[in-house]
Design an enzyme around this catalytic site. Structure first.
Site, PDB file in Angstrom:
ATOM      1  N   ARG A  67      -2.217   7.374  -6.179  1.00  0.00           N
ATOM      2  CA  ARG A  67      -2.597   7.308  -4.767  1.00  0.00           C
ATOM      3  C   ARG A  67      -4.118   7.364  -4.640  1.00  0.00           C
ATOM      4  NH1 ARG A  67      -1.811  11.281  -1.814  1.00  0.00           N
ATOM      5  NH2 ARG A  67      -1.019  10.416   0.142  1.00  0.00           N
TER       6      ARG A  67
ATOM      7  N   HIS B 256      -3.138  -4.973   1.707  1.00  0.00           N
ATOM      8  CA  HIS B 256      -2.541  -5.228   3.017  1.00  0.00           C
ATOM      9  C   HIS B 256      -2.618  -6.714   3.404  1.00  0.00           C
ATOM     10  CE1 HIS B 256      -2.201  -1.008   4.516  1.00  0.00           C
ATOM     11  NE2 HIS B 256      -3.190  -0.793   3.675  1.00  0.00           N
TER      12      HIS B 256
ATOM     13  N   CYS C 148       0.832  -1.197   0.000  1.00  0.00           N
ATOM     14  CA  CYS C 148       0.000   0.000   0.000  1.00  0.00           C
ATOM     15  C   CYS C 148       0.875   1.259   0.000  1.00  0.00           C
ATOM     16  CB  CYS C 148      -0.977  -0.029   1.169  1.00  0.00           C
ATOM     17  SG  CYS C 148      -2.344   1.155   0.992  1.00  0.00           S
TER      18      CYS C 148
ATOM     19  N   GLU D 261      -0.907  -8.102   5.558  1.00  0.00           N
ATOM     20  CA  GLU D 261      -0.652  -8.169   7.005  1.00  0.00           C
ATOM     21  C   GLU D 261      -1.924  -8.042   7.826  1.00  0.00           C
ATOM     22  OE1 GLU D 261      -0.260  -3.742   6.048  1.00  0.00           O
ATOM     23  OE2 GLU D 261       0.002  -5.677   5.057  1.00  0.00           O
TER      24      GLU D 261
ATOM     25  N   ARG E 118      -7.761   2.890   1.396  1.00  0.00           N
ATOM     26  CA  ARG E 118      -7.264   4.087   0.714  1.00  0.00           C
ATOM     27  C   ARG E 118      -6.124   3.694  -0.223  1.00  0.00           C
ATOM     28  NH1 ARG E 118      -5.279   8.336   4.620  1.00  0.00           N
ATOM     29  NH2 ARG E 118      -5.210   9.596   2.729  1.00  0.00           N
TER      30      ARG E 118
END
Length: 286
Positions: free
Chosen positions: A137, A260, A107, A262, A174
Site C-alpha cells: 500500500r 486510475h 488502486c 477512470e 497514493r
C-alpha cells in the site's frame, strides 16, 4: 509454500447509455456492477455508461445478483473494508469472485483483490482476496506524491486502432505497487519508480523487498519511525535507482491495476474489461 515469481512475468441502481463502441456493442445486454461504498465509483459508472454498458451500484450482497462483471474502484481500502464486512457485502464479494465471473480492481480495489497486502494501517484490514499477488500500500507515497506516468501496454493494442499515441497515461494517487506475483498471474504493465521511505521500511520489516532490489536498498527507518510514519502518512521517494515496478496484472477473469483509468479520457482499459466480460459470458452460454 507459495512460489513467487517476483517481478518476472509475461508481459443498487441501474442505468444504461445509448452510446456505442465496438467492445461495448457485444456487451449491451450485460450488466457490470461497481462497488459503491466509497471512492471513485461514479467515474467508473460514467465510463461504462459512455461505452453503452448497463451498470449497477453495489452496496449490499443482493446487488451482486445477476451481474456479468464487477469493478472494485479506487478510494480508501480500509474504509471500504470497515463498511463492507459488517454489511455482508465483503463475504458476498468473495463468493462472487470464486464463481469465476470477471472482476477488476483499480488502486484500492487492487489492494482488496490481493491475497497479501503490506503497509496496512494499525490493526490491519480485511481483504477480499482471489488474486495471488503481494502488494505494498502507498508504495509511491502520500497524496502529495501522486503523479502521472506513461506506459506501453500490449493488451490494449486491440483497442488502439486510429490512435496516434498508443501509450497509456496512468494516474497514480497514493497508489500501491505489486511486489510479487504467483505462477499463473500475467504481468500486463510496469513503470520505473522509487518506493517512498515508509513503504520501504514496511517492506524491510516484513522481509518483503524483492530480491533483485535488495542490493540497492539501505535501511532508513527504525521500527519506531515506521509506526509514526504509518500514523501520519509520511513518506518521500528514497534515494535509490528506480525500480521496475509491476502495476497491472491479470489472472483469468481477475484484472488488477494500481492506477486510475477512470480519471482519464482513455477508455481502453474499460474496453479490455468489457471484452473479458463478453468472453466469460459466451463461455458460460456454450
Amino acid at each position: 509454500e507459495r512460489q513467487w515469481r517476483g517481478s518476472e512475468g509475461s508481459g443498487g441502481s441501474e442505468g444504461m447509455s445509448s452510446a456505442s463502441s465496438s467492445p461495448a456493442e457485444e456487451g449491451r445486454s450485460k450488466t457490470v456492477g461497481v462497488l459503491a461504498i466509497q471512492g471513485s465509483f461514479a467515474e467508473h459508472l460514467e465510463m461504462l455508461a459512455a461505452l453503452g454498458t448497463r451498470t449497477r451500484e453495489v452496496r449490499l450482497p443482493e446487488d451482486l445478483e445477476g451481474l456479468d462483471g464487477l469493478i472494485l474502484p479506487g478510494g480508501e481500502s480500509t474504509t471500504m473494508a470497515i463498511i463492507g464486512e459488517p454489511t455482508g457485502v465483503f463475504p458476498a464479494l468473495r463468493s462472487y469472485i470464486q464463481s469465476g465471473k470477471p472482476v477488476w480492481g483499480t488502486c484500492a480495489g487492487l489492494i482488496l483483490l490481493s491475497n497479501t497486502a503490506l503497509f496496512q494501517k494499525e490493526g490491519g484490514q480485511a481483504l477480499v482476496g482471489g488474486l495471488d499477488i503481494e502488494v505494498c500500500r502507498n508504495f509511491f507515497g502520500s497524496q502529495v506524491e501522486s503523479c502521472e506516468m506513461d506506459m506501453e501496454v500490449g493488451v490494449l493494442e486491440d483497442f488502439s486502432a486510429g490512435m496516434d499515441d498508443k501509450g497509456h497515461r496512468a494516474v497514480f494517487i497514493r497508489a500501491p505497487a505489486i511486489l510479487q506475483v504467483a505462477e499463473g498471474v500475467d504481468v500486463l504493465a510496469r513503470v520505473k519508480a522509487k518506493p517512498c521511505s515508509t513503504a520501504l521500511a514496511s517492506m524491510q520489516a516484513s522481509n518483503s523487498v524483492p530480491d533483485e532490489f535488495k542490493p540497492a536498498v539501505k535501511k532508513r527507518k527504525t521500527s519506531s519511525d515506521l509506526s509514526a510514519a504509518q500514523e501520519f502518512g509520511l513518506g518521500v521517494a528514497v534515494d535509490t535507482e528506480p525500480w521496475d515496478v509491476i502495476v497491472a496484472v491479470q489472472k483469468g477473469t481477475i484484472l488488477g491495476t494500481a492506477f486510475h483509468p477512470e480519471f482519464t479520457s482513455d477508455q481502453r482499459w474499460h474496453k479490455h474489461f468489457l471484452s473479458m466480460v463478453n468472453t466469460a459470458a459466451s463461455s458460460a452460454e456454450s
